[in-house]
Design a protein around this motif. Structure first.
Motif, PDB file in Angstrom:
ATOM      1  N   GLY A  26      -3.495  -6.547  -1.931  1.00 20.31           N
ATOM      2  CA  GLY A  26      -2.238  -6.125  -1.340  1.00 20.31           C
ATOM      3  C   GLY A  26      -1.441  -7.254  -0.731  1.00 20.31           C
ATOM      4  O   GLY A  26      -1.951  -8.345  -0.473  1.00 20.31           O
ATOM      5  N   GLN A  73     -10.360   2.249   5.297  1.00 22.58           N
ATOM      6  CA  GLN A  73     -10.448   3.171   4.166  1.00 22.58           C
ATOM      7  C   GLN A  73     -11.566   2.726   3.230  1.00 22.58           C
ATOM      8  O   GLN A  73     -12.306   3.556   2.691  1.00 22.58           O
ATOM      9  CB  GLN A  73      -9.123   3.233   3.419  1.00 22.58           C
ATOM     10  CG  GLN A  73      -9.076   4.286   2.332  1.00 22.58           C
ATOM     11  CD  GLN A  73      -7.713   4.389   1.677  1.00 22.58           C
ATOM     12  OE1 GLN A  73      -6.898   3.477   1.779  1.00 22.58           O
ATOM     13  NE2 GLN A  73      -7.450   5.498   1.022  1.00 22.58           N
ATOM     14  N   ALA A  74     -11.688   1.407   3.055  1.00 24.27           N
ATOM     15  CA  ALA A  74     -12.791   0.886   2.246  1.00 24.27           C
ATOM     16  C   ALA A  74     -14.132   1.228   2.878  1.00 24.27           C
ATOM     17  O   ALA A  74     -15.125   1.464   2.188  1.00 24.27           O
ATOM     18  CB  ALA A  74     -12.651  -0.626   2.082  1.00 24.27           C
ATOM     19  N   ASP A  86      -6.350  -0.206   5.589  1.00 23.09           N
ATOM     20  CA  ASP A  86      -6.911  -0.336   4.251  1.00 23.09           C
ATOM     21  C   ASP A  86      -8.377  -0.739   4.305  1.00 23.09           C
ATOM     22  O   ASP A  86      -9.197  -0.276   3.500  1.00 23.09           O
ATOM     23  CB  ASP A  86      -6.119  -1.364   3.439  1.00 23.09           C
ATOM     24  CG  ASP A  86      -4.785  -0.815   2.962  1.00 23.09           C
ATOM     25  OD1 ASP A  86      -4.596   0.418   3.022  1.00 23.09           O
ATOM     26  OD2 ASP A  86      -3.932  -1.623   2.541  1.00 23.09           O
ATOM     27  N   THR A 127      -1.701  -2.070   9.206  1.00 23.54           N
ATOM     28  CA  THR A 127      -1.721  -1.747   7.781  1.00 23.54           C
ATOM     29  C   THR A 127      -2.949  -2.337   7.109  1.00 23.54           C
ATOM     30  O   THR A 127      -3.637  -1.668   6.325  1.00 23.54           O
ATOM     31  CB  THR A 127      -0.448  -2.263   7.088  1.00 23.54           C
ATOM     32  OG1 THR A 127       0.697  -1.701   7.723  1.00 23.54           O
ATOM     33  CG2 THR A 127      -0.431  -1.878   5.617  1.00 23.54           C
ATOM     34  N   PHE A 128      -3.238  -3.604   7.421  1.00 20.66           N
ATOM     35  CA  PHE A 128      -4.417  -4.242   6.812  1.00 20.66           C
ATOM     36  C   PHE A 128      -5.688  -3.541   7.264  1.00 20.66           C
ATOM     37  O   PHE A 128      -6.561  -3.221   6.436  1.00 20.66           O
ATOM     38  CB  PHE A 128      -4.471  -5.725   7.176  1.00 20.66           C
ATOM     39  CG  PHE A 128      -5.526  -6.483   6.404  1.00 20.66           C
ATOM     40  CD1 PHE A 128      -5.187  -7.186   5.264  1.00 20.66           C
ATOM     41  CD2 PHE A 128      -6.854  -6.473   6.806  1.00 20.66           C
ATOM     42  CE1 PHE A 128      -6.150  -7.872   4.533  1.00 20.66           C
ATOM     43  CE2 PHE A 128      -7.830  -7.146   6.084  1.00 20.66           C
ATOM     44  CZ  PHE A 128      -7.480  -7.842   4.946  1.00 20.66           C
ATOM     45  N   ASP A 158      -3.219  -1.447  -7.528  1.00 18.06           N
ATOM     46  CA  ASP A 158      -3.660  -2.431  -6.539  1.00 18.06           C
ATOM     47  C   ASP A 158      -5.179  -2.465  -6.413  1.00 18.06           C
ATOM     48  O   ASP A 158      -5.711  -3.004  -5.441  1.00 18.06           O
ATOM     49  CB  ASP A 158      -3.015  -2.155  -5.175  1.00 18.06           C
ATOM     50  CG  ASP A 158      -3.374  -0.771  -4.630  1.00 18.06           C
ATOM     51  OD1 ASP A 158      -4.100  -0.020  -5.314  1.00 18.06           O
ATOM     52  OD2 ASP A 158      -2.911  -0.434  -3.520  1.00 18.06           O
ATOM     53  N   GLY A 214      -5.794  -9.804   1.080  1.00 18.11           N
ATOM     54  CA  GLY A 214      -4.387  -9.695   1.426  1.00 18.11           C
ATOM     55  C   GLY A 214      -3.642 -11.010   1.344  1.00 18.11           C
ATOM     56  O   GLY A 214      -4.199 -12.080   1.633  1.00 18.11           O
ATOM     57  N   TYR A 245       0.718  -8.083   2.597  1.00 16.51           N
ATOM     58  CA  TYR A 245       0.850  -7.649   3.988  1.00 16.51           C
ATOM     59  C   TYR A 245       1.681  -8.690   4.732  1.00 16.51           C
ATOM     60  O   TYR A 245       1.129  -9.641   5.291  1.00 16.51           O
ATOM     61  CB  TYR A 245      -0.529  -7.516   4.645  1.00 16.51           C
ATOM     62  CG  TYR A 245      -1.497  -6.623   3.908  1.00 16.51           C
ATOM     63  CD1 TYR A 245      -1.652  -5.289   4.256  1.00 16.51           C
ATOM     64  CD2 TYR A 245      -2.264  -7.122   2.853  1.00 16.51           C
ATOM     65  CE1 TYR A 245      -2.561  -4.468   3.596  1.00 16.51           C
ATOM     66  CE2 TYR A 245      -3.165  -6.311   2.177  1.00 16.51           C
ATOM     67  CZ  TYR A 245      -3.309  -4.987   2.551  1.00 16.51           C
ATOM     68  OH  TYR A 245      -4.199  -4.172   1.883  1.00 16.51           O
ATOM     69  N   LYS A 273      -9.459  -3.822  -3.066  1.00 17.87           N
ATOM     70  CA  LYS A 273      -8.034  -3.552  -2.841  1.00 17.87           C
ATOM     71  C   LYS A 273      -7.287  -4.880  -2.718  1.00 17.87           C
ATOM     72  O   LYS A 273      -7.654  -5.748  -1.919  1.00 17.87           O
ATOM     73  CB  LYS A 273      -7.858  -2.738  -1.553  1.00 17.87           C
ATOM     74  CG  LYS A 273      -6.417  -2.601  -1.068  1.00 17.87           C
ATOM     75  CD  LYS A 273      -5.625  -1.706  -1.964  1.00 17.87           C
ATOM     76  CE  LYS A 273      -4.160  -1.576  -1.576  1.00 17.87           C
ATOM     77  NZ  LYS A 273      -3.711  -1.857  -0.281  1.00 17.87           N
ATOM     78  N   VAL A 317     -11.090  -5.984   0.698  1.00 18.71           N
ATOM     79  CA  VAL A 317      -9.635  -6.010   0.762  1.00 18.71           C
ATOM     80  C   VAL A 317      -9.209  -7.468   0.793  1.00 18.71           C
ATOM     81  O   VAL A 317      -9.713  -8.253   1.602  1.00 18.71           O
ATOM     82  CB  VAL A 317      -9.085  -5.277   2.008  1.00 18.71           C
ATOM     83  CG1 VAL A 317      -7.561  -5.347   2.040  1.00 18.71           C
ATOM     84  CG2 VAL A 317      -9.546  -3.827   2.032  1.00 18.71           C
TER      85      VAL A 317
END
Length: 471
Positions: free
Chosen positions: A224, A456-457, A453, A449-450, A212, A187, A226, A222, A185
């Motif tokens: 994004g 989720q990874a 994500d 939020t970060f 994204d 950001g 943030y 990902k 991720v």
């Protein structure tokens, strides 16, 4: 829950939960996440040692484990004062004229990232997730991958990402960007900085991005935006402290019949301080009716004293403030109060609340939390007005501020006159909209939020195909 491993150049030593004055909202939010997972915060101690040993200094406070290492003086000169602050910082803030491209700086930057990786890797367990912060440590994820770590890794850049043409002025720019693509991720503060990064990937590397998600060497990454925020509830508590109330009274008592315009910035050329002073002088020249009725309180504590460009800006500001005061001051009025010292956070909160206008005019800024702190500290019944540079990341969501081009002294001057004469109803309307943004996009929302994500990874297959031998 998997442990969180935070890595940053410097580490904020945790304080007792009741001691919020000495910790910013970012440190409080990150410390809270570490407490929840039993994690570790790793970084440089700020101290030097004759020969790098890799020895880890550990301490625990309020459920947070801190692990730090000392660096050699050469490391500090080349990695921190050199590549980080004399190469990347000016380039990423669009000041290529101030960027210094020195091979020794780059070698020191890579050496320290190698040392960080070698030191922190033994602390990391297979189920941990890793969150690396800021421009000092862009290659760290790649170095950890080379050591065989397959943990979920996220990277967040706190400063702007420069446009494609500027980025390609950096020697070995592609190598730096390829290293950042080892994270799962990535950001950025705003969609503008994210778009600049995406433009580089497409234009320079010929990559394709689906929404994204970037698929690179068999891995899903990902990308994004943030936007980082502040802890509004913390500001609410601090504004009631003794220090805040005394700071408020000090400002109001010192000039009971004058309006206060406040600026609070590190002494840094990216903050637009010279342009701010010039805009304020233009205001005094073109709106003489405001003489003796307003003053600018500029708080600018020193920053990065080892880098010569910061010494230069301090000299320029000393001279400029002196010339403005010499030209316009009376026996009972000084138009600029220019202070080169730091104040406790609760004291600053009191200064914000006592001020009628905040003048926040960076030439380029990843976000700018002073703008958000000023809004959060205001009296809802009689709020002040925020004048904000359109080149600050905060401007993307804070359109109800008076947005200005900081390079235009005319725009700064007109915005000051409008802010100082703005009716109460308009001030309230603008403040309510800005405060709503500040409260919703707070530091906790940014963190959660970060990390959502990144977690989720954690649940996905990182390598759709086996990594190449070099990685």
């Amino acid at each position: 829950m998997s442990r969180l491993i935070l890595v940053s150049n410097r580490v904020s030593t945790p304080k007792a939960r009741g001691d919020e004055v000495s910790q910013g909202g970012l440190a409080v939010a990150l410390s809270a996440a570490l407490r929840e997972t039993g994690g570790i915060w790793f970084g440089w101690s700020g101290e030097t040692i004759e020969t790098f040993s890799g020895e880890i200094n550990r301490q625990s406070a309020d459920g947070v484990t801190i692990a730090t290492v000392d660096l050699e003086p050469q490391d500090v000169d080349e990695y921190y004062n050199g590549y980080a602050n004399r190469t990347l910082w000016p380039l990423f803030h669009y000041r290529i004229d101030l960027a210094e491209f020195d091979l020794q700086f780059g070698a020191g930057y890579e050496r320290v990232n190698d040392r960080f990786a070698a030191t922190v890797a033994p602390l990391i367990e297979p189920d941990d997730i890793i969150w690396v912060h800021d421009y000092h440590l862009i290659p760290l994820g790649q170095r950890l991958r080379r050591k065989g770590l397959r943990n979920p890794m996220g990277f967040f850049l706190h400063i702007p990402w420069p446009p494609y043409r500027l980025m390609t002025a950096l020697p070995f720019h592609r190598r730096l960007v390829e290293s950042i693509l080892e994270y799962d991720v990535i950001g950025f503060q705003t969609s503008e900085w994210l778009d600049s990064f995406r433009h580089y990937l497409v234009t320079e590397m010929g990559l394709k991005i689906d929404g994204d998600i970037l698929v690179y060497r068999g891995r899903r990454i990902k990308l994004g935006a943030y936007p980082i925020g502040i802890d509004g509830a913390q500001l609410d508590r601090m504004v009631t402290t003794h220090n805040a109330q005394e700071a408020f009274k000090t400002v109001r008592r010192s000039a009971p019949n004058q309006k206060t315009v406040i600026g609070v910035d590190r002494l840094d050329y990216s903050k637009g301080l010279i342009e701010r002073f010039q805009g304020y002088r233009y205001f005094l020249e073109h709106y003489p009716d405001w003489h003796s009725k307003v003053f600018l309180l500029q708080i600018a504590p020193p920053s990065r004293g080892e880098v010569h460009t910061y010494e230069d800006i301090r000299k320029q500001l000393d001279e400029l403030s002196g010339r403005i005061n010499g030209a316009f001051a009376h026996v009972d009025w000084v138009p600029i109060r220019y202070v080169n010292q730091a104040y406790p956070r609760d004291g600053l909160t009191g200064f914000y609340r006592a001020s009628d206008v905040a003048l926040v005019t960076p030439l380029r800024d990843g976000m700018n939390l002073v703008a958000k702190e000023f809004v959060a500290a205001q009296d809802p019944e009689d709020p002040g007005v925020l004048i904000l540079s359109k080149f600050a990341g905060a401007a993307e969501a804070m359109g109800r501020a008076l947005l200005v081009n900081p390079h235009s002294k005319e725009q700064i001057s007109k915005a000051l006159e409008r802010a100082l004469t703005m009716p109460l109803s308009e001030r309230r309307d603008r403040w309510e909209a800005l405060n709503d943004v500040v409260r919703k996009e707070d530091v906790t929302a940014w963190r959660d939020t970060f990390l959502a994500d990144l977690r989720q990874a954690e649940d996905k297959l990182f390598f759709a195909t086996p990594p190449t031998a070099e990685h």
